[in-house]
Design an enzyme around this catalytic site. Structure first.
Site, PDB file in Angstrom:
ATOM      1  N   GLU A  23       0.858  -1.181   0.000  1.00 14.86           N
ATOM      2  CA  GLU A  23       0.000   0.000   0.000  1.00 14.86           C
ATOM      3  C   GLU A  23       0.892   1.228   0.000  1.00 14.86           C
ATOM      4  O   GLU A  23       1.901   1.276   0.702  1.00 14.86           O
ATOM      5  CB  GLU A  23      -0.906   0.031   1.236  1.00 14.86           C
ATOM      6  CG  GLU A  23      -1.783   1.283   1.284  1.00 14.86           C
ATOM      7  CD  GLU A  23      -2.753   1.308   2.448  1.00 14.86           C
ATOM      8  OE1 GLU A  23      -3.596   2.218   2.504  1.00 14.86           O
ATOM      9  OE2 GLU A  23      -2.659   0.412   3.320  1.00 14.86           O
ATOM     10  N   CYS A 225      -6.793   1.887   2.162  1.00 17.29           N
ATOM     11  CA  CYS A 225      -7.813   2.935   2.172  1.00 17.29           C
ATOM     12  C   CYS A 225      -7.712   3.884   0.987  1.00 17.29           C
ATOM     13  O   CYS A 225      -8.699   4.518   0.618  1.00 17.29           O
ATOM     14  CB  CYS A 225      -7.736   3.719   3.478  1.00 17.29           C
ATOM     15  SG  CYS A 225      -8.339   2.811   4.903  1.00 17.29           S
ATOM     16  N   ASN A 349     -12.310  -2.360  -0.231  1.00 18.20           N
ATOM     17  CA  ASN A 349     -11.348  -2.490   0.856  1.00 18.20           C
ATOM     18  C   ASN A 349     -11.970  -1.960   2.141  1.00 18.20           C
ATOM     19  O   ASN A 349     -12.172  -0.757   2.281  1.00 18.20           O
ATOM     20  CB  ASN A 349     -10.082  -1.683   0.549  1.00 18.20           C
ATOM     21  CG  ASN A 349      -9.160  -1.592   1.748  1.00 18.20           C
ATOM     22  OD1 ASN A 349      -8.431  -2.537   2.046  1.00 18.20           O
ATOM     23  ND2 ASN A 349      -9.192  -0.472   2.462  1.00 18.20           N
ATOM     24  N   GLU A 350     -12.318  -2.855   3.039  1.00 14.63           N
ATOM     25  CA  GLU A 350     -12.830  -2.502   4.371  1.00 14.63           C
ATOM     26  C   GLU A 350     -14.175  -1.783   4.358  1.00 14.63           C
ATOM     27  O   GLU A 350     -14.585  -1.237   5.378  1.00 14.63           O
ATOM     28  CB  GLU A 350     -11.812  -1.647   5.141  1.00 14.63           C
ATOM     29  CG  GLU A 350     -10.535  -2.378   5.487  1.00 14.63           C
ATOM     30  CD  GLU A 350      -9.635  -1.566   6.401  1.00 14.63           C
ATOM     31  OE1 GLU A 350      -9.939  -0.378   6.657  1.00 14.63           O
ATOM     32  OE2 GLU A 350      -8.620  -2.108   6.856  1.00 14.63           O
TER      33      GLU A 350
END
Length: 772
Positions: A23, A225, A349-350
């Site tokens: 990331e 994120c 993502n999440e």
């Protein structure tokens, strides 16, 4: 005596089990893995990226010996329409030295003796102008230089190689002229000639080698994120991460805001990610946004989702398509005729909330219809349990998702308590993709407990498909998040204690999990108390609030105590009482009068680093969460969506029974959690095999040595290598001065029979690689 018997029975496949997660956090790409040494090479930095940025960030005028220089950034006649800024530099008076310099990252630009560096730039001038490009030391002395003549008033690329005669880790790149002139510069670049695999626009060699040494089976990228944290328009500087912006010529990739508050050049884009995966032998696992941003609470209308779905389908074609397909041809034109053999694709993502599930359904259906062989990964949110976690799993089961992405960052004690988390999961549904996990810290203790936890992951390969630690990389001068696996500056890199545990496990994992039998081990040692006692505190969390009807009931004794009303203006916290009971309730009515978050209730508090807290309207006023802190390290015990409204009354109730926790808001259950006690087993172990070897892993977390007999079925005698991590203090950490303070040692072991005795040192990680 204890005995471990490794059988030949294969329990589950582990073919792609361990990988890495890249990331762009902590300057992991620009100023990190990406080889570019010039910071703000295209003069595109903006206050939107970071309030301290402007177009000339990292650039400084050179005005020596009476020189006078004017420099400003324009966008009137750009080389690149997608990166319109460029520098206009005017030498008004030459003096001793006149021009501009780039300061690079960290202490400066790091060059090494006899190493060469590729310089390039785009330049133009209305009148011929001779300039000098040099690498200087911190005192302005030239290390190496070359001259070039700008002869055209049209943008022209110039390039050459500079070789450094010395080591210097605080250098700058200088562009100067000995004549009064005016010229324009853009895309000023300096790359090591020796990138990883000598790739053009490639990776910094030392960091890339550390990643390759892990031997990952896959690489998840590019986040995180930053995937979904942005606007819905792909042309916006702060848009969600859109992969099509990251391919093609580097000069045509638009500079963007990274959500970790810095600039992202996108020089490291999807083509480079795919190519790097190929170079290190890892399968690519890209993550795409689903058109839903939980941070900004924005969502693409469902009837406008086709553009986003097409992005996913086009990415598969880009990775796997032939030259006669649109996106396959683009890949071929970029220099990679063979497909990248994409097998996995993650959507989201999440994300939590119905807005995500509605959109995921559309992606899943379209991808499976066109590319049924692609394994699709769903999301279970950022926490290891709770209502949204369950909704994620239910959605995955409904759609038939191949894997579900779980994330959690926890205390080591949580890992000790949850080593058997996946023991009872079925093998016939979606598999777990543990896409982000770590304990809070880079000490030997963290690494040791993570190793114990990883044996539990391997032993449940029937339910777990993929695993990767996070975050991967951190530039020591640009920290957004800790802990991290690998740390670096502009010329050095070292692996944390966690890195060496990951490397040990990843280098010694077979294709199949083996059945292991055991006999004679002691019962596990349970740590801590069987009840949650301590101080009770109430807090107004970033808001003004009133609390009344405050009451604590000791259900065990029947004792009831009431307390005075509380009022806080713009935050505040108060101790209510202390309780030592196995079963009690804490009740209050709360009302927010101003502010943007909600309330917190602390309980079981012994000090500021050891407590449990209930958030009501936590994290951007979007959740109700129960979180346990051990030595200042938090672990989510339960999470659900909830927002606090100003002026509305909330009847709050916390019930603690043993280590079971239930919370209620206005009479409805908000959270149900168990704060499990840590458990220390006598030995944690697992075994796997491939065509050549049997791998036996054992972790001793106790402070005493443990001796065990080990029997390996199916071999005639033992010929093995031992890799062992031991002899460290629990607080030991690696750093630049002692990069391998915590690192394993190797030895050999032979035995005439298939059984041998071994003494595992206290607090150790041991791996036997037994030749078949």
């Amino acid at each position: 005596m204890n005995k471990i018997t490794v059988t030949t029975n294969k329990k589950a496949s582990m073919s792609d089990f361990y990988g890495i997660f890249f990331e762009d956090i902590n300057h992991a790409a620009d100023g990190g893995l990406y080889g570019e040494m010039i910071r703000n090479r295209a003069f595109e930095f903006s206050p939107m990226d970071n309030p301290s940025y402007q177009a000339l960030t990292a650039w400084k005028r050179i005005e020596e010996g009476g020189a006078s220089v004017s420099s400003f950034v324009s966008n009137k006649s750009p080389f690149s329409k997608r990166n319109p800024n460029y520098l206009i530099l005017e030498i008004n008076k030459t003096g001793t030295r006149a021009g501009i310099k780039n300061l690079g990252y960290n202490s400066g630009i790091a060059v090494k003796e006899n190493e060469s560096y590729n310089f390039s730039c785009y330049a133009k001038s209305d009148k011929p102008c001779e300039i000098t490009v040099s690498i200087d030391n911190a005192y302005g002395e030239v290390i190496t230089e070359k001259s070039l003549n700008i002869t055209s008033n049209e943008w022209t690329e110039y390039s050459f190689t500079l070789t450094s005669p010395v080591d210097d880790f605080s250098a700058v790149l200088a562009v100067t002229s000995k004549q009064e002139c005016k010229f324009c510069l853009d895309f000023v670049s300096l790359f090591p000639v020796k990138t990883y695999k000598n790739r053009k626009n490639g990776m910094r060699n030392d960091i890339a080698e550390m990643l390759a040494d892990l031997k990952p089976k896959f690489m998840r990228f590019p986040g995180g994120c930053l995937i979904h944290d942005g606007t819905l328009n792909s042309d916006d500087r702060n848009s969600m991460y859109r992969w099509k912006n990251t391919i093609g010529a580097v000069t045509d990739r638009p500079s963007r805001r990274n959500n970790w508050r810095y600039n992202q050049s996108l020089g490291l884009g999807y083509f480079e990610y795919f190519q790097f995966c190929e170079d290190i032998g890892a399968k690519p696992l890209p993550v795409l946004p689903a058109g839903y941003n939980p941070h900004m609470e924005q969502a693409v209308p469902l009837d406008e989702m086709q553009e986003w779905i097409d992005d996913a389908l086009d990415l598969i074609e880009f990775a796997n398509g032939n030259a006669d397909t649109k996106w396959g041809k683009i890949r071929c034109d970029m220099g990679h005729a063979e497909p990248f053999n994409l097998e996995y694709l993650a959507v989201g993502n999440e994300e939590v909330g119905q807005g995500f599930w509605d959109r995921y359904d559309l992606f899943h259906k379209a991808i499976k219809e066109k590319y049924p062989q692609i394994k699709i990964i769903n999301s279970a949110g950022p926490f290891p349990q709770g209502g949204e976690f369950e909704r994620g799993w239910n959605n995955a089961k409904k759609n038939g998702s191949d894997l579900v992405d779980e994330h959690y960052y926890t205390s080591p004690e949580w890992m000790l308590a949850n080593c058997h988390r996946y023991d009872n999961m079925p093998s016939d549904g979606p598999k777990v993709f543990l896409g982000e996990y770590a304990s809070w810290g880079n000490t030997y203790y963290n690494a040791l407990i993570e190793a114990a936890y990883m044996t539990g992951l391997e032993n449940n390969a029937h339910a777990i498909g993929l695993v990767c630690y996070a975050p991967l990389l951190c530039n020591v001068d640009y920290i957004n998040w800790q802990p991290d696996m690998i740390w670096f500056d502009n010329h050095r890199v070292y692996g944390s204690a966690n890195y060496y545990v990951q490397k040990m496990f990843m280098n010694c994992t077979g294709n199949n999990l083996l059945d292991v039998k055991h006999d004679g081990f002691d019962k596990p040692i349970t740590l801590g108390s069987d009840k949650i006692s301590g101080n009770i505190e109430i807090e107004a969390d970033r808001c003004s609030a009133e609390f009344y009807d405050i009451k604590i009931t000791d259900i065990t004794t029947g004792n009831v105590k009431t307390y005075d009303n509380l009022s806080f203006n713009n935050g505040g916290k108060a101790v209510i009482d202390s309780i030592d009971s196995n079963h009690y309730k804490v009740e209050s009515t709360a009302k927010r009068t101003a502010g943007d978050k909600g309330f917190r209730l602390f309980f079981g508090k012994s000090d500021d680093k050891n407590l449990i807290q209930w958030f009501i309207g936590g994290w951007q006023n979007q959740d109700t969460e129960v979180n346990a802190q051990v030595n200042g390290r938090g672990s989510c015990l339960d999470h659900n969506i909830f927002s606090v409204m100003t002026g509305q009354e909330y009847k709050l109730c916390l019930e603690v029974n043993g280590r079971n926790i239930t919370t209620y808001i206005n009479g409805k259950t908000a959270n149900t959690a168990i704060d499990k006690q840590p458990v220390m087993e006598e030995l944690y172990y697992t075994a796997s095999s491939d065509d050549n070897n049997i791998y036996i892993k054992a972790v001793n977390v106790r402070d005493t040595e443990i001796t065990s007999e080990i029997c390996v079925e199916g071999v005639n005698g033992i010929n093995a290598n031992i890799t062992e991590l031991s002899g460290n203090s629990l607080n030991d950490m690696n750093d630049f001065d002692n990069p391998k303070k915590v690192s394993p040692k190797t030895s050999a072991l032979t035995a005439v029979s298939n059984t041998f005795e071994y003494t595992f040192p206290p607090q150790s990680v041991t791996i036997f690689t037994v030749q078949k």
